[in-house]
Scaffold this active site. Structure first.
Site, PDB file in Angstrom:
ATOM      1  N   GLU A 107      -3.418   8.343  -2.227  1.00  0.00           N
ATOM      2  CA  GLU A 107      -2.604   7.153  -1.966  1.00  0.00           C
ATOM      3  C   GLU A 107      -1.731   6.758  -3.150  1.00  0.00           C
ATOM      4  OE1 GLU A 107      -6.091   4.514  -0.658  1.00  0.00           O
ATOM      5  OE2 GLU A 107      -5.021   4.882   1.197  1.00  0.00           O
ATOM      6  N   GLU A 108      -1.336   7.758  -3.935  1.00  0.00           N
ATOM      7  CA  GLU A 108      -0.566   7.456  -5.150  1.00  0.00           C
ATOM      8  C   GLU A 108       0.794   8.128  -5.184  1.00  0.00           C
ATOM      9  OE1 GLU A 108      -4.407   7.051  -8.184  1.00  0.00           O
ATOM     10  OE2 GLU A 108      -3.252   8.915  -8.132  1.00  0.00           O
ATOM     11  N   TRP A 155       0.844  -1.202   0.000  1.00  0.00           N
ATOM     12  CA  TRP A 155       0.000   0.000   0.000  1.00  0.00           C
ATOM     13  C   TRP A 155       0.870   1.238   0.000  1.00  0.00           C
ATOM     14  CZ3 TRP A 155      -4.642  -1.167  -1.314  1.00  0.00           C
ATOM     15  CH2 TRP A 155      -5.618  -0.174  -1.334  1.00  0.00           C
ATOM     16  N   GLU A 193     -18.639   6.337  -5.389  1.00  0.00           N
ATOM     17  CA  GLU A 193     -17.423   7.145  -5.357  1.00  0.00           C
ATOM     18  C   GLU A 193     -17.365   8.091  -6.559  1.00  0.00           C
ATOM     19  OE1 GLU A 193     -13.475   5.359  -6.466  1.00  0.00           O
ATOM     20  OE2 GLU A 193     -13.009   5.801  -4.368  1.00  0.00           O
ATOM     21  N   ASP A 227       0.000  10.933  -0.585  1.00  0.00           N
ATOM     22  CA  ASP A 227      -1.082  11.915  -0.599  1.00  0.00           C
ATOM     23  C   ASP A 227      -2.423  11.252  -0.287  1.00  0.00           C
ATOM     24  OD1 ASP A 227      -1.307  10.464  -3.004  1.00  0.00           O
ATOM     25  OD2 ASP A 227      -2.237  12.150  -4.021  1.00  0.00           O
TER      26      ASP A 227
END
Ligand code: NAG
Ligand code: NAG
Ligand code: NAG
Ligand code: NAG
Ligand code: NAG
Length: 613
Positions: free
Chosen positions: A205-206, A146, A429, A202
């Site tokens: 999550e990238e 992750w 989403e 960030d």
């Protein structure tokens, strides 16, 4: 099919609403917002364990979405949970007293969660585990690969808990705030003060770098923490870093807009919904528009808003033909490809919330100042605008007309959200960039929380100031500093009295010939190795794999002095059964303080066969 009684309750709730409000899309905007606010609040509560109707089996945690595949969001994220709980705490303070049990359960569950060792590290001695972005729905660690650490989580959790603590103080419960809640907050603020100047992932999550959203919220948490510590007569370790963080925050502005991720070179423009979400999360109704905290009414932020919206005007075909000054569907960033790269509900509503915030600030200041940075933003909405200060006046004054134009602009973003919201009010989403059809995770908790905060601002409900006016100014020259944190389990709130765990860095190297699409994990009997639960096995990387050496490798931390049994596992490409090694390996981890060790193994057991899928 079996329905539990609580699920039947939800269905009948939605059905009865569906009867009362046959089509949310057909309603006028006020009526849409009122109806959707109720649905959104309930939608968020449905995703909070253990009682939420959509999240059977979860612990006391906010689950990101009931969706368990494509994508699987059936986890609890520290960020999403804190933003959702901040919304719930504000709703509670605005008068919805039924919400208090959710807040109390959050306090208890987060005190425990802080102590859970995870792939970002242990809680003691250095707080590293607090940077872990997500956990299993029962609050145990998630070992999968992750983007970690993510340093916004502790700041956002502190902000939510400080807001509630301030309410407790005002309601005669300072002792509870000091003895039960402050210890949780103190750990999180320690983390912020110690690690703000290190890169992290960030909010999407990238990107590994420095994120505007993270830095803005970190600053807010320390400013608010400083005041709370004074009120409770306790010491805030880490709060002294606030001015340096504010100094660093200034460097995200490039003269035209906010570059949302810096200290990274990823080829993007940097225009990103990150900046809008940061500004609404740190909105302060009492702030001056030229505050260095980058408030919604800040002229640089208005320039940023215009550049950002233009980037989406050009990106999504559902925005084709919508002119400047009219709301559009808004996504994360225009280069996005995740799930096809689409607009998001929570960012489209955030754009509206942002503009309502700015309007509220101008009204509260009784003036607005247009400068060279913000002129193009205002010209789209009120063509005769010039660079000057507009003071409040009667309904026909330019000030009122500009305020009305910005409010209409805000409403036009809400209208976009309405247009793409299904008739029953459920919020996924994303919605498709070409067709507007909802997609990705269904019933996203954050989408619902974001709708409620939008509805609060539109209804003129503002959280009280977090202290922008009292915040210390940034120093003239920025420095990358750090204050070593003080970490202790919040036992009065229910945290286990964990002691410091000493860990040793272990690198697992295994020679394992694989086909393209096959993956290798290490699994074992300790929590760090997944306790034989395949969902928690540790993934290895093939970055060093060559035709000379089929190397899979991972660097991890294991408890000093322990003896672990472990083995490697193959994950096949088409959901064929996992293939385990045919032996149990043993590793004795050296004592505390030992140098890192590297384990060299070679695969023992059957090899995999690619499936066709
Ligand atoms: C609400 O509508 C969406 C989109 O049409 C649908 O996927 C979803 O199942 C509906 N939810 C309920 C609870 O009926
Ligand atoms: C650390 O702070 C300095 C001074 O503000 C800044 O130049 C640098 O980019 C920061 N680095 C990180 C990773 O935050
Ligand atoms: C927690 O453990 C430490 C020693 O390991 C002890 O000093 C402390 O009193 C304990 N605290 C609680 C609340 O039990
Ligand atoms: C050997 O591995 C299996 C998992 O494959 C595990 O269940 C078992 O307990 C292990 N045996 C020992 C002695 O560790
Ligand atoms: C792994 O492969 C390399 C290269 O072929 C070899 O030198 C090394 O001895 C192998 N390791 C083990 C544990 O077999």
């Amino acid at each position: 099919m079996h329905f539990s009684s609580s699920l039947v309750g939800v269905f009948s709730l939605l059905c009865s609403q569906a009867v009362a409000i046959p089509d949310l899309k057909a309603r006028d905007l006020n009526s849409f917002v009122t109806g959707e606010r109720t649905i959104a609040l309930q939608g968020a509560l449905n995703n909070i364990g253990p009682h939420g109707s959509q999240v059977a089996g979860a612990g006391n945690f906010v689950i990101a979405s009931p969706s368990t595949e494509n994508p699987n969001y059936f986890y609890t994220w520290t960020r999403d949970s804190a933003l959702t709980m901040k919304m719930i705490i504000d709703e509670f303070i605005f008068g919805n007293t039924k919400l208090q049990p959710y807040i109390e359960e959050y306090i208890h569950a987060q005190a425990i969660l802080q102590t859970v060792s995870n792939p970002s590290g242990t809680f003691l001695p250095n707080g590293l585990g607090l940077g872990e972005p997500k956990y299993q729905p029962d609050g145990t660690r998630f070992n999968g690969a992750w983007g970690r650490p993510q340093r916004d989580g502790p700041a956002l959790r502190a902000i939510a808990l400080i807001t509630y603590s301030n309410w407790l103080i005002e309601n005669g419960q300072s002792t509870k705030a000091r003895t039960v809640i402050w210890p949780i907050i103190s750990n999180d603020l320690s983390y912020v003060g110690q690690y703000w100047n290190q890169t992290g992932f960030d909010l999407w999550e990238e990107v590994l770098g420095s994120s505007f959203f993270t830095i803005q919220n970190q600053h807010r948490s320390l400013v608010q923490g400083t005041q709370l510590a004074k009120d409770l007569r306790v010491t805030c370790t880490g709060c002294d870093q606030a001015p340096e963080i504010l100094c660093f925050l200034q460097s995200f502005w490039n003269g035209k807009y906010i570059v949302s991720n810096i200290n990274v070179n990823n080829g993007r423009t940097g225009l990103d919904g990150n900046s809008i979400l940061g500004a609404i999360a740190t909105f302060d109704i009492d702030a001056y528009c030229d505050s260095p905290t980058f408030q919604p009414c800040n002229n640089k932020m208005l320039s940023n808003f215009r550049y950002l919206m233009d980037s989406f005007r050009e990106t999504y075909s559902i925005n084709a033909g919508i002119p400047e000054g009219q709301g559009v569907a808004v996504g994360r960033y225009s280069e996005d490809v995740y799930q096809g790269g689409n607009p998001w509900y929570l960012i489209t509503t955030a754009a509206a919330e942002y503009l309502y915030d700015a309007v509220a600030q101008w009204k509260a200041r009784h003036n607005l100042v247009v400068d060279a940075d913000s002129l193009p933003f205002f010209q789209d909405l009120y063509p005769s605008v010039t660079i000057r200060q507009y003071n409040s006046g009667n309904a026909n004054s330019p000030f009122s007309q500009i305020i009305n134009a910005v409010t209409s602009y805000a409403d036009s973003f809400v209208a976009i959200a309405q247009k793409y919201t299904p008739a029953n009010g459920s919020l996924a989403e994303q919605f498709n960039r070409d067709t507007g059809v909802p997609l990705s995770a269904r019933d996203l908790t954050w989408s619902y929380a974001a709708f409620v905060t939008l509805a609060q601002r539109r209804a003129g409900q503002y959280p009280t100031t977090w202290g922008t006016r009292q915040a210390a100014s940034p120093p003239a020259t920025c420095s990358g500093t750090s204050t070593t944190g003080v970490y202790a389990p919040a036992t009065a709130a229910g945290a286990p009295n964990v002691t410091s765990t000493c860990q040793v860095n272990i690198v697992f190297n295994v020679n394992a010939t694989t086909y393209f699409g096959e993956n290798i994990y290490v699994i074992g009997n300790t929590d760090d190795l997944g306790a034989w639960d395949i969902n928690n096995a540790v993934p290895l990387g093939a970055g060093g794999y060559t035709s000379q050496r089929p190397l899979w490798s991972v660097s991890t931390y294991l408890n000093a002095g322990e003896t672990a049994s472990y083995k490697y596992v193959r994950q096949e490409n088409c959901n064929q059964p996992y293939i385990y090694e045919t032996l149990n390996r043993t590793l004795t981890i050296p004592t505390c303080g030992s140098a890192p060790i590297t384990v060299e193994d070679a695969w023992v057991g059957a090899v995999g066969t690619a499936g066709s899928c």
